[in-house]
Each structure stands twice: as structure tokens, then as C-alpha cells.
Design an enzyme around this catalytic site. Structure first.
Site, PDB file in Angstrom:
ATOM      1  N   GLU A  68       4.307  59.243  57.535  1.00  0.00           N
ATOM      2  CA  GLU A  68       5.121  59.119  56.330  1.00  0.00           C
ATOM      3  C   GLU A  68       4.969  60.319  55.407  1.00  0.00           C
ATOM      4  OE1 GLU A  68       3.352  56.622  57.606  1.00  0.00           O
ATOM      5  OE2 GLU A  68       4.797  55.008  57.954  1.00  0.00           O
ATOM      6  N   HIS A 137       3.332  43.901  53.465  1.00  0.00           N
ATOM      7  CA  HIS A 137       4.732  44.194  53.803  1.00  0.00           C
ATOM      8  C   HIS A 137       5.720  43.625  52.793  1.00  0.00           C
ATOM      9  CE1 HIS A 137       3.266  45.203  57.841  1.00  0.00           C
ATOM     10  NE2 HIS A 137       4.480  45.512  58.218  1.00  0.00           N
TER      11      HIS A 137
END
Ligand SMILES: Cc1ncc(C[n+]2csc(CCOP(=O)(O)OP(=O)(O)O)c2C)c(N)n1
Ligand SMILES: [Mg+2]
Lengths: 333, 331
Positions: A68, A137
């Protein structure tokens, strides 16, 4: 006099609307490309980019490794020398691995360089809870990003905005983050066949009302609209304002609304402490205090990491019943 | 490292039986979870370990109860083999209070500190720095324990992987890195995202001794893990195992599997760890058809009991929603 042409409407979903926006941007501007984890062969973790690889090829629909920080940083690098990258991060929780690049590079390069370097980059990511995917999440951290000068932060909550915000964001010379609430991807409805770019930077009144202003954005907008329907049955006519843009905040529209309703409730899926809802409430208090007949109400996520079991997840998140109760409380009903 | 005889797995009948039993426990447990997911007993994300059983079953028994395990969101197998009771794991999958994480974590967050099982991490690469810190603490306190850290091939692309390997190497920490290379990170093939697909070489570039083993061969994994943990206990510092394996099922329940062919999956299934080891044990007359039947029965009974336990478990009352945010005591 000729009658205006009848507008053609098409059925679409939030997911398809974003895909159509990417598709259009890729056709219009060769500098645009999409990169992120599983955007190509897998079709996107939320299937937004499904089919785009076949259309545009792997140069412009780029699958990245699980890196990322590097691919967000690479998006910044490509943007500052002329490309128009759309970077997809699977969810906001994973964007934390790229926080350094977003906050220390994307948001500051223009300023640090004395205005020489602008960063025309779009970063899209999913946000929010409601799918029982637990504490790593499910969070709504867009409010953090809205804290950062140099970034623009968008939260499309309608099909029109899903279709239209991306193109406008790509034309902006600044880094723009787009937060897509996970529960909206399947939302379906009709939009104009020629729907396209929409203005960003302005809040929108999604339901006019006289008695109380309910302020929401993203995934909580629809819960808030539901709450407004329930309130209507009880004789409270709520106005629902969709923030749309979380930074810069359109305070004027909010002030104008409370100037009419004299009551406000802010709804935010982020946690209450230090949240976007806190910023909105502070602005209303600073600039709209004399319009208000009651203290501002807030409905936020309970201050706990999002738990897995459905009943606890539901209890942790803003729900229509809590919004109704908050509105009743500020109305003293 | 030495190749002395006692480091080789002993393939006595009882050991063969045990390896088979453990692999079957994982396989059947995961199959049951898929069923329970279809009926919405289990929700959220479900990542199963079917096809990869030999890695956990080969590697984990080389640890002692004092050692620790850090795993990923595909961790039911490791938890079972580590000794976390199946009942508590199944109740966690349901989100019931009796689950090993009190129901708060679900499938991706199995924790059981009594078994020194430290999760259950759903951020790819997120477990590696934790494992490094646990090993560091052991070293600083002169505790002769090993921390085993499991992660996928996808994690190798994260900065945290590289930073963790380097720290472990410069500080010579007692840590076993177990890379479960199943060739895909969700829908992205390793060869598309790594310039060097021979992953164990990456560890060597940090001067960590490393080997690649056939992760479909439980005996090979066990032998390699035994050597690696022995080296760690001998003070030789971190060790790295790359287990080459394959996930037979979709990444999660949401995966349409557009990125790989059915034939590829079928080819790998022929090399299935249970299938191959079972055939070998039978061909060599170590296990007999009646043994397999008995094992299946035993495993089915354990799973049935676990489902019953989870079914009869309780939902945590909403009143305690904000519990577990701040601790009362330090470890
Ligand atoms: C930092 C981060 N990025 C992305 C994801 C989404 N995601 C979950 S699992 C996964 C694939 C990981 O692959 P690998 O490490 O090979 O493990 P496997 O699933 O194959 O066991 C991805 C991309 C995540 N959980 N965390
Ligand atoms: Mg993998």
C-alpha cells in the site's frame, strides 16, 4: 414553444456508476490509469473494476502487490509529473499502511515546494461497517483524512454522486480521496442516462424539512432518511443534509438550514471523540449559535472497535432508531 | 544445523496416524465451516485452509507449549493444531460468548493466550512485527522460547515483512518465519507481483537461513520445521521456511475465482496433502482402510460436538458492548 426533451433514465447500481465513471475517465484522458490490489484479474475486491482489464489492458488497469505504501506513493509520483492516477485501496483500514505517503507527501508537496508541485491524484477506498468483518476491516476513518489541509475528501452517498464525483475529482489539481461505503455498492436505482460530472464542495439537501436539520454523509445518509420518515409520522418534519464533501466542509449550507430549522443532529459512523461530527457541531456552535433553539445532538459509533457478532455490530453503529431518538431529544419531544 | 537422526520425523504407525488425524481435523472442520457459512451461521469473511493442511500439521508439533504462534486470518488450522479446543474455535466462528475470543473476533481473529496463540491478524503482514517483538522479549528475558509466525506469499510484498526480517536478523531473535506460499494473494498470482518468486531467497538476503519445502508433503514440512526450531533453540537466530502449497478453495466466500483455471486447481488437488500421505500410508501398509474410517468417525464426532457447543452458546448481552476496550491488568 417546444417541450423540453424527456430525460432518458437508466437503471444502475452504485458499483456500476463508479465503474462507468472510471470507464469514461479512461476514455477521455490517456493519462488516467487505475492501480491497486486485485483491480485487474480479480475484478476489484468489491467488483467495481470488473471488466475494465479486458477493455483497457494491464498497463492502465494495474494489479499491484500488497504494498500500500509503495503504490500509493507511486500514484503521487506519477501524478506530479503529469499522469492522472486513480489509486484504489481495498478499505480504509488498509490505507493506514499508506498514511505516510498520503499525509506526508500528497498533502504537503504543494506547500513545501512553494507551489511548484501539485498532486492531481484520486485515491478511492471502501469504508464503513455492516458486513460483520470485525475490527480490522470495518472502521470509518475518513474523518481523520478530513483533518488534513491539502487533501480533499469526498463521500458519495447517491448514485449521481457515485457516477459524477470521480470525474470532477480527476480534474482537480489536488489530491482527492473518495470514500465509498461498503453497504452502498449494491444500492440500485435510476439515474439520467447522460449523468456525468457533478459539482464537489457543496452539501446537498436530500429532504427538505422545517423542524430539525439532520446532517449525515455516506453510508449513514440512508439511515438518516429512514429516520426522517419515521419522524414525519410523529409530526417532526426533518430536513436531511448530505455533506457530500467532508473537506472542505460546506458550512454555509448547514448554517442556512439551521437558520430555518433551529435544531441540528449530526450523524457520523466515525467514533464520537475527535470526529468529523465534532467538527461539524463545533462549526454550528461557533457560527450558528444564535440560530439554535437547543443543544446540537450527535449520533456516532459507540467507542469500541467494531465487534463481529451481528447484534453487537448493529448496536455499535448509528441506526435509524438512535437518530430518531436524538432528533426527538433536541426537539424535546 | 545438523542432520542428526533424532531431528527426522519418526514415521512410526502412531505418528502417521496422528499426522493423518490432524490433517483430517482441519479439512473436515473447514468443510463444515463452508456449510455453516452457506446457512449463515458463520458470517463476515471466511478463509479456509483446505489444501494447505500439511503446513500447520507439519510445522506446529515441533513447538513446545511454551512457544508462541502468530497467524493470519486463514488461521483455523493453526489454532486447531496448536491445541485450541475445537469447541471454542467453532463458538468463535459463530460469534458466541463461549468463543475463544469471546465472540468479538470471529473467523479472522482466533486468539487463545492459554495456548500461546496470538491470532488471528487480518491485516496482511500485520503479524510479523508482533512476532518479532514477542521474540525480542523472550530474548531479553532469557526465555528459551520460539515464536512461530505464519503468513502468506502476499505478505512478502509489504514493507512490514522486510522490516521484520531485518530486525529479527540483526537482533538474532528466536523466531520461525513460516511463509505459506500458495501462489496467490487473493486473485493476484505471485509471478505478477514479485520480481523474485523464490521467496525463501528474500530471507537469505537478510542473512536468515531459509529453505523452501514441498508444503503438500507433511513429512517434508515436519522435517524442515524440526531442523529450524532446533537451530533457533541452539541460539542460531531466526529461521525461515517457505512452504509451497496451494489453496483448493476460493480466497473467501466472495471470490468468483476468475484468475485461475479449473484445470490448475484440479492438478494441485491430485497432490493434496491428505490424499497423497494417505495413499502412501496405505500403500506401505502403515494405515489400513479401517484406520481411515475410524479417524473419519472420530473427527466427525469432534466436529458434531463443536457445532452443538456453538449452537447452544450464548449471545453476549448488548449491555456489555463497550467492554474490552481498555485493560484492567498488564501481562
Ligand atoms: C494490508 C492489507 N491489504 C489488503 C488486504 C486484503 N487482503 C486480505 S487477504 C489478501 C491476500 C493475501 O494473500 P496471502 O498473503 O498470499 O495469503 P493467503 O490469503 O493466500 O493465505 C488481501 C489482499 C488486507 N487484509 N490487508
Ligand atoms: Mg497466498
Amino acid at each position: 414553444m417546444t417541450r423540453p426533451p424527456v430525460e432518458t433514465r437508466i437503471r444502475t447500481s452504485y458499483r456500476e456508476a463508479i465503474r462507468a465513471a472510471i470507464f469514461e475517465a479512461m476514455l477521455e484522458d490517456e493519462r488516467v490509469f487505475l492501480m491497486g490490489e486485485d483491480v485487474g484479474r480479480y475484478g476489484g475486491c468489491y467488483a467495481v473494476s470488473k471488466g475494465l482489464l479486458a477493455e483497457f489492458g494491464p498497463e492502465r488497469i494495474r494489479d499491484t502487490p500488497l504494498s500500500e505504501s509503495a503504490f500509493v506513493g507511486a500514484g503521487i509520483g506519477a501524478a506530479i509529473v503529469g499522469m492522472r492516477p486513480i489509486v484504489e485501496i481495498m478499505t480504509v483500514n488498509f490505507s493506514l499502511l499508506a498514511l505516510d505517503q498520503i499525509v506526508n507527501n500528497a498533502a504537503t508537496l504543494l506547500h513545501m515546494s512553494g507551489g511548484q508541485i501539485s498532486v492531481p491524484l484520486v485515491i478511492r477506498m471502501a469504508t464503513g461497517a455492516g458486513r460483520q468483518v470485525a475490527a480490522q476491516h470495518s472502521h470509518s476513518l475518513e474523518g481523520w483524512y478530513a483533518h488534513i489541509p491539502g487533501l480533499k475528501v469526498l463521500a458519495p452517498a447517491t448514485l449521481e454522486d457515485a457516477r459524477g464525483m470521480l470525474g470532477t475529482a480527476l480534474r482537480d489539481p489536488n489530491p482527492v480521496l473518495i470514500f465509498e461505503h461498503v453497504l452502498l455498492y449494491n444500492m440500485e436505482g435510476e439515474i439520467a442516462a447522460d449523468a456525468g460530472a457533478v459539482e464537489i464542495g457543496k452539501a446537498a439537501i436530500r429532504r427538505p424539512g422545517r423542524d430539525v436539520t439532520l446532517i449525515a454523509y455516506g453510508g449513514t445518509l440512508h439511515k438518516t432518511l429512514l429516520a426522517a420518515e419515521i419522524l414525519a409520522k410523529e409530526g417532526i418534519d426533518a430536513e436531511v443534509v448530505d455533506l457530500r464533501t467532508l473537506r472542505p466542509l460546506d458550512t454555509a449550507t448547514l448554517l442556512e438550514s439551521i437558520g430555518r430549522t433551529h435544531h441540528a443532529v449530526v450523524v457520523d459512523e466515525g467514533w464520537r471523540s475527535g470526529s468529523l461530527s465534532a467538527e461539524v457541531a463545533a462549526r454550528l456552535a461557533e457560527e450558528g449559535f444564535w440560530s439554535l433553539d437547543a443543544p446540537i445532538g450527535r449520533v456516532c459509533s459507540v467507542e469500541v472497535p467494531i465487534p463481529y457478532p451481528r447484534h453487537l455490530e448493529e448496536a455499535a453503529l448509528p441506526q435509524p432508531a438512535r437518530i430518531v431518538a436524538a432528533a426527538q431529544a433536541v426537539m424535546r419531544r | 544445523m545438523t542432520g542428526s537422526a533424532d531431528l527426522k520425523p519418526h514415521l512410526a504407525r502412531s505418528h502417521v496416524m496422528d499426522l493423518m488425524r490432524q490433517m483430517l481435523r482441519i479439512r473436515r472442520f473447514e468443510e463444515k465451516c463452508i456449510e455453516l457459512y452457506a446457512t449463515e451461521r458463520i458470517r463476515g469473511f471466511l478463509h479456509v485452509y483446505i489444501g494447505e493442511e500439511a503446513v500447520a500439521v507439519g510445522a506446529l508439533p515441533t513447538l513446545t507449549p511454551d512457544d508462541a504462534v502468530v497467524a493470519t486470518y486463514r488461521e483455523h488450522g493453526q489454532a486447531l493444531i496448536r491445541g485450541v479446543p475445537m469447541n471454542a474455535i467453532m463458538a468463535e466462528m459463530y460469534g458466541k460468548q463461549e468463543g475463544c475470543s469471546g465472540g468479538r473476533g470471529g473467523s479472522m481473529h482466533i486468539f487463545d493466550v492459554a495456548h500461546r496463540f496470538y491470532g488471528g491478524n487480518a491485516i496482511v503482514g500485520g503479524g510479523l512485527p508482533l512476532a518479532v517483538g514477542m521474540a525480542l522479549a523472550d530474548k531479553m528475558c532469557n526465555r528459551r522460547r520460539v515464536t512461530a509466525c505464519f503468513f502468506g506469499d502476499g505478505a512478502v510484498a509489504e514493507g512490514e515483512f522486510h522490516e521484520s526480517l531485518n530486525l529479527a536478523a540483526v537482533w538474532k531473535l528466536p523466531i520461525l518465519f513460516v511463509c505459506e506460499n500458495n501462489l496467490y494473494a487473493m486473485g493476484t498470482a505471485l509471478e505478477l507481483t514479485e520480481s523474485e518468486t523464490d521467496l525463501h531467497l528474500k530471507a537469505q538476503s537478510y542473512r536468515i537461513s531459509s529453505v523452501a519445502v514441498d508444503g503438500m508433503d507433511v513429512v517434508a514440512v515436519e522435517a524442515a520445521a524440526r531442523r529450524a526450531t532446533a537451530a533457533i533453540r541452539a541460539g542460531e537466530g531466526p529461521q525461515f521456511l517457505e512452504c509451497r502449497t496451494y489453496r483448493f478453495r476460493a480466497h473467501s466466500a466472495f471470490d468468483p475465482e476468475l484468475y485461475r483455471s479449473k484445470t490448475e486447481v484440479e492438478e494441485w488437488k491430485k497432490r493434496g496433502p491428505i490424499e497423497r500421505f494417505g495413499a502412501w500410508a496405505e500403500a506401505n501398509a502403515i494405515l489400513h482402510p479401517t484406520d481411515f474410517a475410524a479417524l473419519e468417525q472420530e473427527v466427525a464426532a469432534e466436529i458434531e460436538a463443536a457445532v452443538a457447543f456453538a449452537e447452544s452458546g450464548n449471545w453476549e448481552p448488548v449491555e456489555t458492548l463497550t467492554r474490552g476496550v481498555y485493560a484492567e491488568v498488564a501481562p
